[in-house]
Design a protein around this motif. Sequence first.
Motif, PDB file in Angstrom:
ATOM      1  N   LYS A 182     -18.046 -18.333 141.004  1.00  0.00           N
ATOM      2  CA  LYS A 182     -19.725 -18.136 140.097  1.00  0.00           C
ATOM      3  C   LYS A 182     -19.438 -18.129 138.897  1.00  0.00           C
ATOM      4  O   LYS A 182     -19.207 -17.233 138.630  1.00  0.00           O
ATOM      5  N   VAL A 183     -19.917 -19.189 138.528  1.00  0.00           N
ATOM      6  CA  VAL A 183     -19.524 -19.116 136.807  1.00  0.00           C
ATOM      7  C   VAL A 183     -20.538 -18.184 136.102  1.00  0.00           C
ATOM      8  O   VAL A 183     -21.827 -18.384 136.757  1.00  0.00           O
ATOM      9  N   GLY A 241     -21.323 -23.181 132.860  1.00  0.00           N
ATOM     10  CA  GLY A 241     -21.887 -23.565 134.676  1.00  0.00           C
ATOM     11  C   GLY A 241     -22.598 -24.718 134.510  1.00  0.00           C
ATOM     12  O   GLY A 241     -22.194 -25.553 135.895  1.00  0.00           O
ATOM     13  N   TYR A 248     -19.776 -27.297 134.275  1.00  0.00           N
ATOM     14  CA  TYR A 248     -18.265 -27.328 134.829  1.00  0.00           C
ATOM     15  C   TYR A 248     -19.337 -27.555 135.768  1.00  0.00           C
ATOM     16  O   TYR A 248     -18.526 -28.887 137.444  1.00  0.00           O
ATOM     17  N   ASP A 249     -20.730 -27.830 136.950  1.00  0.00           N
ATOM     18  CA  ASP A 249     -21.397 -28.630 138.006  1.00  0.00           C
ATOM     19  C   ASP A 249     -21.329 -29.974 137.963  1.00  0.00           C
ATOM     20  O   ASP A 249     -20.394 -30.808 138.972  1.00  0.00           O
TER      21      ASP A 249
END
Length: 261
Positions: free
Chosen positions: A183-184, A190, A193-194
Motif C-alpha cells: 500500500k503506497v 499513490g 502509481y494507481d
Amino acid sequence: MHGSMTDPVDDPATAAATAPFGYREVPAAEKASLVRRVFDNVAARYDLMNDLMSLGVHRLWKDAMVDALAPRAGMSIVDVAGGTGDIAFRIHARTRGEARIAVCDINPTMLAVGQDRAIDRGILRGLALVAGDAEALPFADRTFDAYTIAFGLRNVTHIERALAEVRRVLKPGGRFLCLEFSKVTLPLLGRIYDTYSATMLPTLGGIVAGDRQSYRYLHESIRRHPPQEKLAAMMAEAGLARVTWRDMSGGIVALHGGWRI
C-alpha cells in the motif's frame, strides 16, 4: 473506489469457497489453475516486462532483499515462486555457489525459463529447481535456514496456508523474507502509481508480451493484496516471531521479515 474491489467477503461460507482473482471472486479450487495460465502466458517475456514496468527499479528492490538476508556459505535456502531465478541467482552470486538453494515454483513454464537462465550463467551446482505449491511445499519439516518469496505471495489462493508452510519448513532460528507490492503511503504518489499501473501495465503487456489480459490481472492482484499491517498480523498469526516490515519507494513495495523461533 468501489468497495467491492477491496472489501473482504463477509459470508464465511462464501469466503471459504471463493478466492480473489484480480477483482473477481472465483471458486477457490480454480484459482491456482487460473494463475498458472497467466504465468504460462507471460513466462517468456516476464523478466523483460519487469524491467519495463518498474523502469528497472525491481532490481534494486531485489538487491535490497538479498542484502537483508545476508546469505552465507553453507546455508540452505528456499526461494518460493521464484521460477525465473532472479532471487536465487543473486543468492548464488553472494555465496559464490556455496549455499544450497531450492527454487520452488508451481509453474513448470517459469521453471523452464529459470533453468535456461541458469545454464546461460554457467550455474551448474548449488541450485535445484522444484515444482511445488506454496500451500503444500514438497519439503520436510525444518529443512531450511531461510525462505524467500518475491512478488509471489499475492498469487497464492490461501495466504494463511502459505505462511503456515513457511514456519513448517524453516529450521528453528530460520528467517522469512517476503518482498511484495503493498500500500503506497504517500497520497500523491499513490494516485500517480494507481493510474500508471491500471493503464500502463496492460498496455505494455499487450505490446511486449502480446497479453493485455494477464497484465490486467497482475495489476488487480496488487490492489487486492493485504496492506503492510495486515500481512504482518497474518505472519504473526502463522507463528512467525519478530515480524517487521520496511517500505520501499514510498510503499509501492514492502519487505516483510520474520523468524521461526
